[in-house]
Design a protein around this motif. Structure first.
Motif, short mmCIF file in Angstrom:
data_model
loop_
_atom_site.label_atom_id
_atom_site.label_comp_id
_atom_site.label_asym_id
_atom_site.label_seq_id
_atom_site.Cartn_x
_atom_site.Cartn_y
_atom_site.Cartn_z
N TYR A 160 0.82 -1.20 0.00
CA TYR A 160 0.00 0.00 0.00
C TYR A 160 0.86 1.26 0.00
N ASN A 161 0.28 2.34 -0.50
CA ASN A 161 0.93 3.63 -0.40
C ASN A 161 1.02 4.01 1.08
N PRO A 162 2.21 4.36 1.57
CA PRO A 162 2.35 4.70 2.99
C PRO A 162 1.40 5.81 3.43
N SER A 163 1.03 6.70 2.52
CA SER A 163 0.15 7.81 2.88
C SER A 163 -1.24 7.35 3.27
N LEU A 164 -1.62 6.13 2.85
CA LEU A 164 -2.97 5.62 3.11
C LEU A 164 -2.95 4.28 3.84
N LYS A 165 -1.77 3.76 4.09
CA LYS A 165 -1.62 2.39 4.57
C LYS A 165 -2.44 2.06 5.80
N SER A 166 -2.56 3.00 6.72
CA SER A 166 -3.27 2.72 7.97
C SER A 166 -4.77 2.56 7.78
N ARG A 167 -5.28 2.99 6.61
CA ARG A 167 -6.74 2.96 6.40
C ARG A 167 -7.18 2.03 5.27
N VAL A 168 -6.21 1.44 4.56
CA VAL A 168 -6.53 0.70 3.34
C VAL A 168 -6.43 -0.81 3.54
N THR A 169 -7.39 -1.52 2.95
CA THR A 169 -7.30 -2.97 2.80
C THR A 169 -7.74 -3.33 1.40
N ILE A 170 -6.89 -4.09 0.69
CA ILE A 170 -7.24 -4.60 -0.63
C ILE A 170 -7.28 -6.11 -0.55
N VAL B 16 -8.78 -9.99 -2.61
CA VAL B 16 -9.06 -10.60 -3.91
C VAL B 16 -9.95 -11.82 -3.73
N ASP B 17 -10.84 -12.02 -4.70
CA ASP B 17 -11.68 -13.21 -4.76
C ASP B 17 -11.50 -13.80 -6.16
N THR B 18 -10.60 -14.78 -6.27
CA THR B 18 -10.28 -15.32 -7.60
C THR B 18 -11.46 -16.07 -8.20
N SER B 19 -12.33 -16.64 -7.36
CA SER B 19 -13.47 -17.40 -7.89
C SER B 19 -14.45 -16.49 -8.63
N LYS B 20 -14.45 -15.21 -8.26
CA LYS B 20 -15.35 -14.24 -8.91
C LYS B 20 -14.59 -13.32 -9.86
N SER B 21 -13.28 -13.50 -9.98
CA SER B 21 -12.42 -12.59 -10.78
C SER B 21 -12.62 -11.15 -10.33
N GLN B 22 -12.57 -10.95 -9.03
CA GLN B 22 -12.78 -9.62 -8.46
C GLN B 22 -11.69 -9.30 -7.44
N PHE B 23 -11.39 -8.03 -7.32
CA PHE B 23 -10.60 -7.56 -6.19
C PHE B 23 -11.27 -6.31 -5.64
N SER B 24 -11.03 -6.05 -4.37
CA SER B 24 -11.81 -5.03 -3.67
C SER B 24 -10.93 -4.08 -2.89
N LEU B 25 -11.49 -2.90 -2.65
CA LEU B 25 -10.84 -1.85 -1.87
C LEU B 25 -11.73 -1.47 -0.70
N LYS B 26 -11.13 -1.39 0.47
CA LYS B 26 -11.81 -0.79 1.61
C LYS B 26 -10.92 0.32 2.16
N LEU B 27 -11.53 1.49 2.33
CA LEU B 27 -10.83 2.66 2.88
C LEU B 27 -11.64 3.13 4.07
N SER B 28 -11.05 3.07 5.25
CA SER B 28 -11.79 3.37 6.47
C SER B 28 -11.66 4.83 6.88
N SER B 29 -12.52 5.23 7.78
CA SER B 29 -12.48 6.58 8.38
C SER B 29 -12.36 7.68 7.34
N VAL B 30 -13.22 7.63 6.34
CA VAL B 30 -13.10 8.58 5.23
C VAL B 30 -13.48 10.00 5.65
N THR B 31 -12.88 10.96 4.95
CA THR B 31 -13.21 12.37 5.11
C THR B 31 -13.50 12.93 3.72
N THR B 32 -13.85 14.21 3.68
CA THR B 32 -14.15 14.82 2.38
C THR B 32 -12.94 14.79 1.46
N ALA B 33 -11.74 14.71 2.03
CA ALA B 33 -10.52 14.64 1.22
C ALA B 33 -10.42 13.33 0.42
#
Lengths: 127, 108
Positions: free
Chosen positions: A59-69, A71-88
């Motif tokens: 992960y980018n260090p600037s976002l590392k504390s809030r990011v989780t990526i 993968v679900d290979t059975s669905k050919s999908q990958f996902s992003l979760k970004l916690s504690s979001v702000t308007t930025a």
């Protein structure tokens, strides 16, 4: 031909978690490296992080504390979760493909140039 | 992290003219791992060049790249109407990969 499609809520409240999914079609998700990149309205691009089908991430260090990526290979999908979001965190979020990964020591990696992109999805953080 | 500074911010040219865009890095970019992208309004970026000078699949040869170390250039030999867009450079020679702030090529 390979296509990427982002999906998820377009509106998220401050302090909540942003969740997006990228669906890969036309090629195997196991053969490449998959990234999330974002672009605030009228601004430049920021790499968020990548995942490999094995689950390896970086992960980018600037976002590392809030990011989780993940993968679900059975669905050919990958996902992003970004916690504690702000308007930025309001931005167009893209998923993208790379064909190589480079290691730069201390557990730091950088994907190759991004040759395939999804169309992007706008996520607005607002109450 | 490496900071990329693109210049000029805006380039006003006419179709048929030559465009020269600059990307300067705050530190040397390892192995010339630098890419250029084109972005049109409402669209995702499109990869033009990687490895500083290698064209991506399907990219016309009027697009060329050069440079090494900290100074890189994207040249469009003769601007076509569809080339008016924003161009970004990106380095992946260190982690995290970073992008420049963009150069807008507009019709004069």
């Amino acid at each position: 031909q390979v296509q990427l499609q982002e999906s998820g809520p377009g509106l998220v409240k401050p302090s909540e978690t942003l969740s997006l999914t990228c669906t890969v079609s036309g090629d195997s998700i196991t053969s490449y490296y998959w990234s999330w990149i974002r672009q605030p309205p009228g601004k430049g691009l920021e790499w968020i992080g990548y995942i490999y089908y094995s689950g390896s991430t970086n992960y980018n260090p600037s976002l590392k504390s809030r990011v989780t990526i993940s993968v679900d290979t059975s669905k050919s999908q990958f996902s992003l979760k970004l916690s504690s979001v702000t308007t930025a965190d309001t931005a167009v979020y893209y998923c993208a493909r790379s064909t190589r990964l480079f290691y730069y020591g201390s557990g730091n990696y950088s994907p190759d140039a991004f040759d395939i992109w999804g169309q992007g999805t706008l996520v607005t953080v607002s109450s | 992290e490496i900071v990329l500074t693109q210049s000029p911010g805006t380039l006003s040219l006419s179709p048929g003219e030559r465009a020269t865009l600059s990307c300067r890095a705050s530190q040397s970019v390892s192995s010339s791992y630098l890419a250029w992208y084109q972005q049109k309004p409402g669209q995702a970026p499109r990869l033009l060049l990687h490895g500083a000078s290698s064209r991506a699949a399907g990219i016309p040869d009027r697009f060329s790249g050069s440079g090494s170390g900290t100074d890189f250039t994207l040249t469009i030999s003769r601007l076509e109407p569809e080339d008016f867009a924003v161009y970004y450079c990106q380095q992946y020679g260190s982690s995290p990969g970073t992008f420049g702030q963009g150069t807008k090529v507009e019709i004069k």
